[in-house]
Every structure is written in C-alpha cells, then in structure tokens.
Write an enzyme that holds these catalytic residues in place. Structure first.
Site, mmCIF file in Angstrom:
data_model
loop_
_atom_site.group_PDB
_atom_site.id
_atom_site.type_symbol
_atom_site.label_atom_id
_atom_site.label_comp_id
_atom_site.label_asym_id
_atom_site.label_seq_id
_atom_site.Cartn_x
_atom_site.Cartn_y
_atom_site.Cartn_z
ATOM 1 N N THR A 34 38.280 2.062 43.930
ATOM 2 C CA THR A 34 39.861 2.689 43.785
ATOM 3 C C THR A 34 40.711 1.434 43.585
ATOM 4 O OG1 THR A 34 39.245 4.612 45.260
ATOM 5 C CG2 THR A 34 41.425 4.159 44.948
ATOM 6 N N TYR A 47 42.075 10.679 40.574
ATOM 7 C CA TYR A 47 42.113 9.302 39.914
ATOM 8 C C TYR A 47 40.714 9.156 39.393
ATOM 9 C CZ TYR A 47 40.247 7.351 44.060
ATOM 10 O OH TYR A 47 39.450 6.917 45.103
ATOM 11 N N THR A 113 35.388 1.679 48.478
ATOM 12 C CA THR A 113 35.394 1.619 50.099
ATOM 13 C C THR A 113 34.239 2.559 50.405
ATOM 14 O OG1 THR A 113 36.759 3.780 49.968
ATOM 15 C CG2 THR A 113 37.878 1.496 50.361
ATOM 16 N N ASP A 114 33.543 3.372 49.561
ATOM 17 C CA ASP A 114 32.702 4.273 49.990
ATOM 18 C C ASP A 114 31.128 3.635 50.774
ATOM 19 O OD1 ASP A 114 33.080 7.096 47.588
ATOM 20 O OD2 ASP A 114 33.966 6.151 49.196
ATOM 21 N N LYS A 186 33.666 3.091 57.460
ATOM 22 C CA LYS A 186 34.531 3.898 57.025
ATOM 23 C C LYS A 186 34.664 5.183 57.922
ATOM 24 C CE LYS A 186 36.316 5.956 52.782
ATOM 25 N NZ LYS A 186 36.069 6.146 51.268
ATOM 26 N N GLU A 307 15.282 8.878 75.876
ATOM 27 C CA GLU A 307 14.464 9.926 76.593
ATOM 28 C C GLU A 307 13.152 9.716 76.396
ATOM 29 O OE1 GLU A 307 17.927 13.207 75.482
ATOM 30 O OE2 GLU A 307 15.870 14.072 75.561
HETATM 31 N N1 DGL Z 1 34.391 6.400 44.568
HETATM 32 C C1 DGL Z 1 34.821 5.586 45.667
HETATM 33 C C2 DGL Z 1 34.198 4.249 45.694
HETATM 34 O O1 DGL Z 1 34.269 3.656 44.560
HETATM 35 C C3 DGL Z 1 36.287 5.439 45.819
HETATM 36 C C4 DGL Z 1 36.758 5.130 46.986
HETATM 37 C C5 DGL Z 1 37.592 3.916 47.336
HETATM 38 O O2 DGL Z 1 36.938 2.843 46.488
HETATM 39 O O3 DGL Z 1 38.363 3.579 47.899
HETATM 40 O O4 DGL Z 1 33.865 3.782 46.755
#
Ligand code: DGL
Length: 348
Positions: A34, A47, A113-114, A186, A307
């Site tokens: 992103t 986006y 971020t993913d 995340k 357990e």
């Molecule tokens: N498609 C997600 C990625 O590239 C977008 C999320 C992001 O980068 O914040 O991880």
C-alpha cells in the site's frame, strides 16, 4: 588577511565534506504494498497496491536527505499476499551482500502490511549481521489525504540510520512504534495503528527521528542465528491448518498426501485439536511429516503443560501459527528430529 580567509574557507569545505561522509548510508529495498499504492481519489478507501516506484516514493519525503545517504532498489512491486519464497531468498541475498561488502550501514524494506510480519521474521532468523534491517509500510495509499506512508518511511530510515539500532534483530516500525520481528503481528485490517506485539509490547518508539528503546528481544536472532540459507534456492514446504469445533481431518490428510514436510496446527485454546486430527497426526508423523502445535488464540501461546502433550509434536510457545511455520521451515533445513525442533522453538 588573505591567509585567514583561505584557512576559514578550507576549514568550511573540510567540515561540510566530513558532514557529508558522516551521514549513514541507508539502502531502501522496495517490494510494493500500500505504501506504493495509488487511488483515483484522496479520500476513497479502495486503491491499487504496488504501483509506485521507490524513487517516486523517496521523492515524496524530501526530509530523508538530511537523515541518510540514501539509495532505493526496486526488488519487486507486489501486493504482499502474493509474497514468494524466491523474493524472500532474493531479499536475504541482497542484504547479506550489502552488509558483507560494507556497502551500507542499514537497510529499510518497504513492504505490504499483510505479510510484513512474516518477511520480517524470516529475515530475523537468517540475516547474520548486526547492522539494522527495518521494515515499514502503510495502511493508506500514497495518494491518500493523510497518507501514513511518508512518515513511516521517515521513521524507518531514521531508525536504520541510528547507531542505537544495531544488534537488536530485524525491526518493524509503523505509526511511530518500533516492534521486534520476533513478536510483531498485524492486528487491524484498516486502521493506521494496525500493528502490535500483543504478548510482549513494542521495543520502543520513534520521536523526532530518534528511537527510544524500552526492551530487547531475548529470542535468538540475526547474528546469533544457527540457520545458514546461503545457496538455498527453495524452502521446505510447511502449511498451517486451523482448528475449530468439529474440524474435519480432510485438509490435514490432503496435506500429508501432497507430501508437505511440516504442518503447524493452529489449535483451539492451549493448542488443542480433536481426535480426528490426532489420528492423522500419528499417520503423518510415521510418514516423516513434522508437526508443531500453535494456537489460534492471539496471546498466551502454547507450552508443554498442554492438556495432551506429546513430545512427538513440539510446541510453539509464543509463536503465532504464521511465525511457527517459518521457524519450522528453517528448522527442517537442519533436522527432522522432534526433540531438536523443540530445542529450536525454545531458543528462537
Ligand atoms: N495487499 C496488501 C499488501 O500488499 C495491502 C495492505 C498494505 O500494504 O497495507 O500487503
């Protein structure tokens, strides 16, 4: 009179050259996400990630020039849900070469971020150098009304340029916080405060371009890691299965039949799974598949006081399923013995 003017000019030139040379050398390896995203409007939520080049991203943060002697390298430009082992191995080889040849003092990786926490953790276990590696990204595209990417990038370059950053393992900085690659995850799908370390908290925070650290990661990492992946061009296939009420063993059976080397069980509660799953674990273990017990629960982890603890299936302690998978991948490059895999999970 002329002599003193000449002398002061000489001193000024020498000082400005020295100042230029003393700026830390930081290289930004861009992978997409992103932070490299673009939208038609500055306020819309949708986006396209991974479309803007690193040179254009750097141009949006002119203050970076005062922080470090900077260069950007475009490794790829993808949405990080499409991350691949080949890109991880390329990142490792480029960083290892940059540090081994003293070509920079710190590295920043811009990333979606993913799966940022996974790339960060893989590098935390494999880059055997003390020099800082810092990952960052953004939750809003660069075209957004108040994009978070530029300031995250400023913080990441400032952290990678900081003398205090060395020897702390791979770090992630997002929204002014500094996290360890070891335990960052995340936690929110849309918010700019998307990352956290729910078990142990952040390492510290960034303020005025300077880091303040409150703690260190006690897990083995980077310069004291035992994993040597130089020359590797693939990684052992390890998958994850999620547990839930009356989960069937169909997925696990299919993975074993497909010949995977390892499976992480994201169990319910304290790493628990039902009898159908237990039956498949026995069968898979006999066929050489190695299993690690993690949990779908975000905090508390899984220890040996489970357990139904069985030493054939090591436990992941505080490692999330997605990080236990990476550690099991690397463990399987060294051993297939459950006892040795458990030792590795205790130390990393
Ligand atoms: N498609 C997600 C990625 O590239 C977008 C999320 C992001 O980068 O914040 O991880």
């Amino acid at each position: 009179m002329k002599r003193s003017i000449f002398l002061s000019l000489f001193l000024l030139t020498a000082l400005s050259l020295a100042a230029q040379q003393t700026k830390p050398r930081v290289i930004i390896l861009a992978t997409g996400g992103t932070i490299a995203g673009s939208a038609a409007g500055s306020t819309q939520a949708s986006y396209t990630p991974g479309v803007i080049s690193i040179d254009n991203i750097i141009a949006t943060v002119p203050d970076l020039k005062s922080v470090a002697d900077l260069k950007g390298i475009q490794i790829c430009n993808i949405s990080s849900q499409n991350m691949e082992p080949a890109i991880w191995l390329r990142l490792f080889n480029v960083i290892d070469s940059l540090f081994s040849n003293n070509l920079c003092d710190g590295v920043v990786i811009t990333h979606g971020t993913d799966t940022m926490e996974e790339t960060a953790y893989f590098l935390n276990l494999t880059v055997k150098h003390r020099r800082p590696v810092v990952l960052t990204g953004s939750m809003r595209p660069s075209t957004s009304l108040s994009a978070d990417g530029p300031f995250n990038l400023f913080n990441a370059v400032s952290l990678a340029a900081s003398p205090q950053a060395g020897g702390r393992g791979v770090m992630v900085t997002m929204n002014d916080y500094i996290f360890s690659a070891d335990d960052v995850t995340k936690l929110n799908t849309v918010n700019t405060m998307a990352f956290g370390s729910p078990n142990l908290g952040p390492l510290g925070y960034m303020r005025d371009g300077k880091p303040t650290f409150y703690r260190e990661s006690l897990s083995k990492h980077t310069f004291n890691s035992e994993f040597d992946i130089k020359g590797l061009n693939s990684l052992p296939e390890v998958e994850i299965i999620l547990s839930y009420a009356f989960a069937s063993n169909i997925a696990l059976k299919a993975l074993i039949d497909a010949g995977v080397k390892g499976v992480v069980i994201a169990g319910v509660g304290h790493g628990n799974y039902n009898r159908d799953i237990a039956g498949e674990l026995e069968w898979g273990y006999a066929r050489g598949v190695r299993f690690v017990r993690s949990t779908r629960i975000v905090t508390g982890g899984v220890d040996m006081a489970a357990e139904e603890f069985d030493s054939k299936y090591p436990v992941s302690f505080l490692k999330s399923p997605q990080k236990a998978r990476i550690l099991l991948m690397l463990a399987l490059t060294k051993t297939n013995r459950s006892g040795e895999i458990q030792r590795i999970f205790e130390e990393y």
